[in-house]
Write a protein that holds these residues in place. Structure first.
Motif, mmCIF file in Angstrom:
data_model
loop_
_atom_site.group_PDB
_atom_site.id
_atom_site.type_symbol
_atom_site.label_atom_id
_atom_site.label_comp_id
_atom_site.label_asym_id
_atom_site.label_seq_id
_atom_site.Cartn_x
_atom_site.Cartn_y
_atom_site.Cartn_z
ATOM 1 N N LYS A 33 3.137 27.236 3.386
ATOM 2 C CA LYS A 33 2.192 27.138 4.499
ATOM 3 C C LYS A 33 2.274 28.375 5.396
ATOM 4 C CE LYS A 33 0.850 24.551 8.580
ATOM 5 N NZ LYS A 33 1.173 23.483 9.545
ATOM 6 N N SER A 77 0.270 30.926 3.666
ATOM 7 C CA SER A 77 -1.162 30.607 3.547
ATOM 8 C C SER A 77 -1.542 29.516 4.548
ATOM 9 C CB SER A 77 -1.478 30.142 2.120
ATOM 10 O OG SER A 77 -1.061 31.088 1.163
ATOM 11 N N GLN A 101 -4.059 28.999 6.343
ATOM 12 C CA GLN A 101 -5.464 28.600 6.407
ATOM 13 C C GLN A 101 -5.993 28.117 5.057
ATOM 14 O OE1 GLN A 101 -7.213 28.588 9.394
ATOM 15 N NE2 GLN A 101 -5.199 29.062 10.228
ATOM 16 N N GLN A 102 -5.096 27.878 4.103
ATOM 17 C CA GLN A 102 -5.515 27.427 2.777
ATOM 18 C C GLN A 102 -5.565 25.901 2.770
ATOM 19 O OE1 GLN A 102 -6.364 29.644 0.294
ATOM 20 N NE2 GLN A 102 -7.145 27.845 -0.781
ATOM 21 N N PRO A 103 -6.750 25.300 2.699
ATOM 22 C CA PRO A 103 -6.847 23.845 2.870
ATOM 23 C C PRO A 103 -6.104 23.024 1.830
ATOM 24 C CG PRO A 103 -8.960 24.783 2.204
ATOM 25 C CD PRO A 103 -8.076 25.926 2.570
ATOM 26 N N LYS A 118 -6.181 19.703 9.955
ATOM 27 C CA LYS A 118 -6.456 21.137 9.885
ATOM 28 C C LYS A 118 -7.232 21.474 8.616
ATOM 29 C CE LYS A 118 -6.050 25.418 11.287
ATOM 30 N NZ LYS A 118 -6.747 25.898 12.508
ATOM 31 N N ALA A 119 -6.860 20.843 7.511
ATOM 32 C CA ALA A 119 -7.571 21.076 6.250
ATOM 33 C C ALA A 119 -9.039 20.683 6.373
ATOM 34 C CB ALA A 119 -6.901 20.292 5.124
ATOM 35 N N GLU A 161 -10.778 20.590 9.124
ATOM 36 C CA GLU A 161 -11.408 21.555 10.031
ATOM 37 C C GLU A 161 -11.818 22.825 9.288
ATOM 38 O OE1 GLU A 161 -9.901 24.435 13.650
ATOM 39 O OE2 GLU A 161 -9.061 22.412 13.526
ATOM 40 N N ILE A 162 -10.981 23.256 8.349
ATOM 41 C CA ILE A 162 -11.257 24.485 7.598
ATOM 42 C C ILE A 162 -12.304 24.254 6.519
ATOM 43 C CG2 ILE A 162 -10.250 26.221 6.058
ATOM 44 C CD1 ILE A 162 -7.571 25.724 7.541
ATOM 45 N N ASP A 163 -12.126 23.190 5.748
ATOM 46 C CA ASP A 163 -13.048 22.906 4.639
ATOM 47 C C ASP A 163 -12.948 21.428 4.287
ATOM 48 O OD1 ASP A 163 -14.622 22.759 2.406
ATOM 49 O OD2 ASP A 163 -13.398 24.090 1.161
ATOM 50 N N LYS A 164 -13.877 20.648 4.791
ATOM 51 C CA LYS A 164 -13.812 19.203 4.574
ATOM 52 C C LYS A 164 -13.993 18.820 3.109
ATOM 53 C CE LYS A 164 -18.706 18.342 5.605
ATOM 54 N NZ LYS A 164 -19.636 17.634 6.522
#
Length: 222
Positions: free
Chosen positions: A61, A64, A66-68, A103-104, A106-109
């Motif tokens: 983590k 990465s 921001q990696q969902p 968070k995942a 938020e980045i890419d549902k």
């Protein structure tokens, strides 16, 4: 508290399997490590494997953030370990899982076909509510329905919504979602996960049948 989280673990994360979708290189070792710890190990060896996996998930983590799919798998690992360990530390780990899954989303549902919604929704109805935890049935239902909208044909999205309906004692509705999940297309890259999920579906169907028969008997007696 420990009993609650052991139930949470056995019902929810015992054989969780994400919907088939391309997974990033960073998330792959988390997925494979979780499968090894969850399916192939027990007792002390399982605990030690999850402790090692937690450290690996933390490190990946950091690399990465921001990696969902990394966030989703880290959330699953923390939630699973919470169930194994139990006690007061379980709630802290469940909160970590919740933060990663949120968070995942938020980045890419749509990451891993919306699996963050499935896992987060299940957390919300299995974790104790206030003042002990963040559990909330209304939020759980909303999240699980979002998962279904994103992946209406998925074995997991249908299965976990069925479990929620069972928890709410809506057995007939639960049965329909379980039967639909059972007919989901197999995932060529996840044969072990599919095998385990189908066994869980059969177990849930048997439980639903028992509850519905009990309701019929009760109505007849009245």
């Amino acid at each position: 508290m420990k009993k609650a989280y052991m139930t949470f673990y056995s019902l929810v994360f015992g054989i969780i399997s994400l919907s088939a979708q391309a997974i990033s290189p960073g998330a792959l070792p988390l997925q494979s490590g979780w499968e090894h710890a969850n399916y192939e190990l027990t007792d002390k060896q399982q605990i030690e494997a999850f402790e090692s996996l937690i450290k690996k998930a933390d490190a990946i983590k950091k690399q990465s953030p921001q990696q969902p799919d990394v966030l989703i798998w880290r959330g699953i690992i923390y939630a699973s370990y919470a169930g194994i360990k139990g006690g007061l530390s379980a709630l802290s780990m469940a909160k970590t899982a919740k933060a990663d899954l949120e968070k995942a989303i938020e980045i890419d549902k749509q990451a891993l076909n919306g699996s963050a919604y499935t896992t987060l929704g299940t957390l919300y109805y299995k974790v104790p509510g206030w003042p002990l935890g963040f559990g909330d049935k209304a939020t759980a239902e909303k999240l699980l329905k979002n998962a279904l909208r994103l992946n209406p044909q998925g074995i997991d999205s249908n299965y976990f919504y069925a479990l929620f309906l069972m928890d709410e004692k809506h057995y007939k509705q639960a049965e329909s979602y379980l039967l639909f999940a059972k007919k989901a297309a197999p995932r060529a890259d996840r044969p072990l996960a599919d095998k385990g999920r189908l066994l869980e579906i059969d177990k849930a169907l048997a439980e639903v049948s028992t509850h519905m028969n009990d309701q019929i008997d009760a109505n007849t007696a009245n």
